[in-house]
Design a protein around this motif. Sequence first.
Motif, mmCIF file in Angstrom:
data_model
loop_
_atom_site.group_PDB
_atom_site.id
_atom_site.type_symbol
_atom_site.label_atom_id
_atom_site.label_comp_id
_atom_site.label_asym_id
_atom_site.label_seq_id
_atom_site.Cartn_x
_atom_site.Cartn_y
_atom_site.Cartn_z
ATOM 1 N N THR B 162 14.092 -15.317 49.506
ATOM 2 C CA THR B 162 13.461 -14.848 48.259
ATOM 3 C C THR B 162 13.585 -15.855 47.122
ATOM 4 O OG1 THR B 162 15.501 -13.743 47.647
ATOM 5 C CG2 THR B 162 13.856 -12.408 48.783
ATOM 6 N N ASP B 166 8.584 -13.849 42.710
ATOM 7 C CA ASP B 166 8.481 -12.866 41.631
ATOM 8 C C ASP B 166 9.103 -11.542 42.086
ATOM 9 O OD1 ASP B 166 6.011 -10.953 42.507
ATOM 10 O OD2 ASP B 166 5.782 -13.000 43.263
ATOM 11 N N PRO B 167 9.530 -10.703 41.125
ATOM 12 C CA PRO B 167 10.245 -9.466 41.481
ATOM 13 C C PRO B 167 9.467 -8.572 42.434
ATOM 14 C CG PRO B 167 10.399 -9.868 39.134
ATOM 15 C CD PRO B 167 9.461 -10.898 39.679
ATOM 16 N N GLN B 168 8.154 -8.488 42.249
ATOM 17 C CA GLN B 168 7.349 -7.612 43.103
ATOM 18 C C GLN B 168 7.389 -8.080 44.561
ATOM 19 O OE1 GLN B 168 3.285 -7.334 41.832
ATOM 20 N NE2 GLN B 168 2.798 -5.775 43.346
ATOM 21 N N ARG B 170 9.616 -10.010 45.820
ATOM 22 C CA ARG B 170 11.003 -9.923 46.288
ATOM 23 C C ARG B 170 11.284 -8.533 46.849
ATOM 24 N NH1 ARG B 170 15.754 -12.162 42.630
ATOM 25 N NH2 ARG B 170 14.622 -14.026 43.242
ATOM 26 N N ASN B 171 10.868 -7.519 46.120
ATOM 27 C CA ASN B 171 11.090 -6.147 46.597
ATOM 28 C C ASN B 171 10.387 -5.905 47.927
ATOM 29 O OD1 ASN B 171 12.713 -5.448 44.478
ATOM 30 N ND2 ASN B 171 11.030 -4.707 43.207
ATOM 31 N N TYR B 193 21.889 -14.485 45.777
ATOM 32 C CA TYR B 193 21.592 -13.373 44.874
ATOM 33 C C TYR B 193 22.417 -12.156 45.302
ATOM 34 C CZ TYR B 193 17.480 -16.120 43.540
ATOM 35 O OH TYR B 193 16.642 -17.103 43.105
ATOM 36 N N GLU B 195 22.696 -9.262 44.025
ATOM 37 C CA GLU B 195 22.021 -7.952 43.950
ATOM 38 C C GLU B 195 21.301 -7.654 45.261
ATOM 39 O OE1 GLU B 195 21.245 -10.531 42.043
ATOM 40 O OE2 GLU B 195 21.833 -10.093 39.975
ATOM 41 N N GLU B 196 20.654 -8.678 45.808
ATOM 42 C CA GLU B 196 19.916 -8.496 47.061
ATOM 43 C C GLU B 196 20.857 -8.149 48.207
ATOM 44 O OE1 GLU B 196 17.778 -12.015 47.968
ATOM 45 O OE2 GLU B 196 16.412 -11.816 46.273
ATOM 46 N N LYS B 199 22.132 -4.809 47.944
ATOM 47 C CA LYS B 199 21.115 -3.790 48.164
ATOM 48 C C LYS B 199 20.842 -3.539 49.652
ATOM 49 C CE LYS B 199 16.430 -2.753 46.556
ATOM 50 N NZ LYS B 199 15.295 -3.294 45.801
#
Lengths: 382, 312
Positions: B162, B166-168, B170-171, B193, B195-196, B199
Amino acid sequence: MHIFTTRLKVLLKTKANIFWAFIFPLLLGTFFQISFGGLSYDSPPQVIDLYVASESLDDSLFTNEFLKLLEEIEITENENLFIINISFKEDQLINKLDDKTIEGYILIDGNNEKINYHIYQNGINQTIVKSIFDQYLQYYQIIKANSSDPVKLNQILNDLNLQLNLIIDEQINTYSAGNSMVIYFYALIAMVCMYSALWGFNLIKDIQADQSDLAFRVSVAPTKKSKLILIYLLAAFIISFSGNMILLLYLKFILGVDLGNFLLVILVVLLGTIAGMSFGGFIGVAFKGNPDVKEGIMSGVILLLSAMSGLMNQYVKFFINSKVPILGYINPANLITDALYSLYYYSDLSKYYFNILLLSIFSVIMITIVVLKVRREKYDSI
Amino acid sequence: MIAKLTNVTKTYKNGVKALNNLSYEVRPGEIYGLLGPNGSGKTTSINVLLSVLNHDKGEVEIFGEKMTPNRYDLKAQIGVVPQNIAVFNELTVYENIDYFCGLYIKDKNKRKKLVEEAIEFVSLHEFRNFLPKKLSGGLLRRLNIACGIAHKPKLIILDEPTVAVDPQSRNKILENIVELKENGATIIYTSHYMEEVEKICDYIVIMDKGEVIASGTKEKLKASIDLGEMIEVEILELENRKILNDIKEINNVYDVIYENTKLIIKSGKGKTNIPEVLQILSRNDITYDSILSTQPTLNDVFLEITGKQLRD
């Protein structure tokens, strides 16, 4: 097959590859042709078989002096320009001309003081013959006027002979100028063969995991490296050799450059392509560093090798060959140029085969180094 | 066991020790996160695992067998998504996936089906005939993933998939990875990252300087450190610095600092200290813009163990 066709597609869709392999050589060849366009690339003047129709021979002054003059003209010391053949009648000569077993024949009209020359094609020999005839016709009236004075007649004939020698020299010089220009085209062919290095270089870049991300991806796949190398090599060779052959055909058939024995020329290009690709592979495996930088250095080296083989100035080549011949022997571009030149210039093929041998040795050394380097499947750093 | 490194050491020629006696073991069906800053040895360990990089000592096993460059049978069951985009710029999205899938799957019909599924999986159907240069960064990353997973491998290695996305996108990528796991694949996921990793990963290995400095589930990792709660109070100007000592007196609080308009209070495990902090602020007539209580993150874990931020 899937890998091969995709590889071909990738190579053919790379615009830079196509430009340098196919378009640039044609542009350069055309540029050379425009620059040297007025010069002849014909074969050098040789001894000419001159056929005279037997029924046209008579005892006239015109005919006798003419034949005497032809017999005396020399192309080199102790070598006559003409071998005069008077054993055929005109209808036989017409048949021979139709069969193209002779290039032409003449009819001498002693009574009307004319020479009729029948040929099926124009070339340097025909140009020389026509110049001699014209000169004789111009001089004949003076010869006729002084035919009763042997001293004067002899002087006039000597003068005419001198004039004719000058004409022949001029023709030879014109030929030589064209002849030397041919080297530029040979150097161009050599350069194009050497630029096949780009294909070899890219092959290594796309195979060795420490050279590119694509190569890394391929390296972790369950396809044997040796198989992949063979497929990539075949695809690259087909395109590279095709590009080189297109140039060759363009030079020979569109620009009319005399290349000599075409099959042997193709052999040179074939081996030259292999030498170029193996050189590119060698650069790919032998040095570490940024591939773009390596590619730039490789292109520079090839340009230098091409320059040393006569691409920019033929005297550079002559200088190196005479002063530092070893440089010529290890320069593949020079070997290609020399092989082509020897085909064109010498009837003996030993020099040609010598260059071919050296070129093959060069390729074998390069390929051996490449094989030894690419055999490994694990790397010290990626 | 799906993949295992045992006491692997790798030193580069320039003397840099990239891996130092590194060991980890990936179990079937999990998303195994390798978390660490750049240069911590995540990618190097992956390259050693895949047997493309020499190592000095240690053992490497995949699917319970010793991994070597010629183990094509093992390679056939692995999908790799490299850190950098590795696709042919001259081929379309479809052709790229088809080519790389073709290195694993010879049968043309089977491959065609797999390529279609991969395109659908990463939602690139609208772009199937696009050349890579026409794709955005996020779409390129998805193509990069599709090229690595189209052959439906048992083990998928995703190396920082990732980065620069961009965040979109990435999700979307993270959703895809979870879906791959649900479809039965085991995944090794490297990232810096936190957070990833937090998650999506079931098990996390935190690496630094070629070593494993901590490992476990995210809950276990967070439980392993002293930090229980961090309270951030936004105060534009704090003239009365005496309150720092007052706050420090609160039970469980072990660190209080004020810098850049932020009052940061760290406390150990236990109940929240927000009421006590608010009382002190009110008692001293200090106005604040916001107050926020956060639980420890993997960055806090990394910070507590190494004394530096994960992204330093």
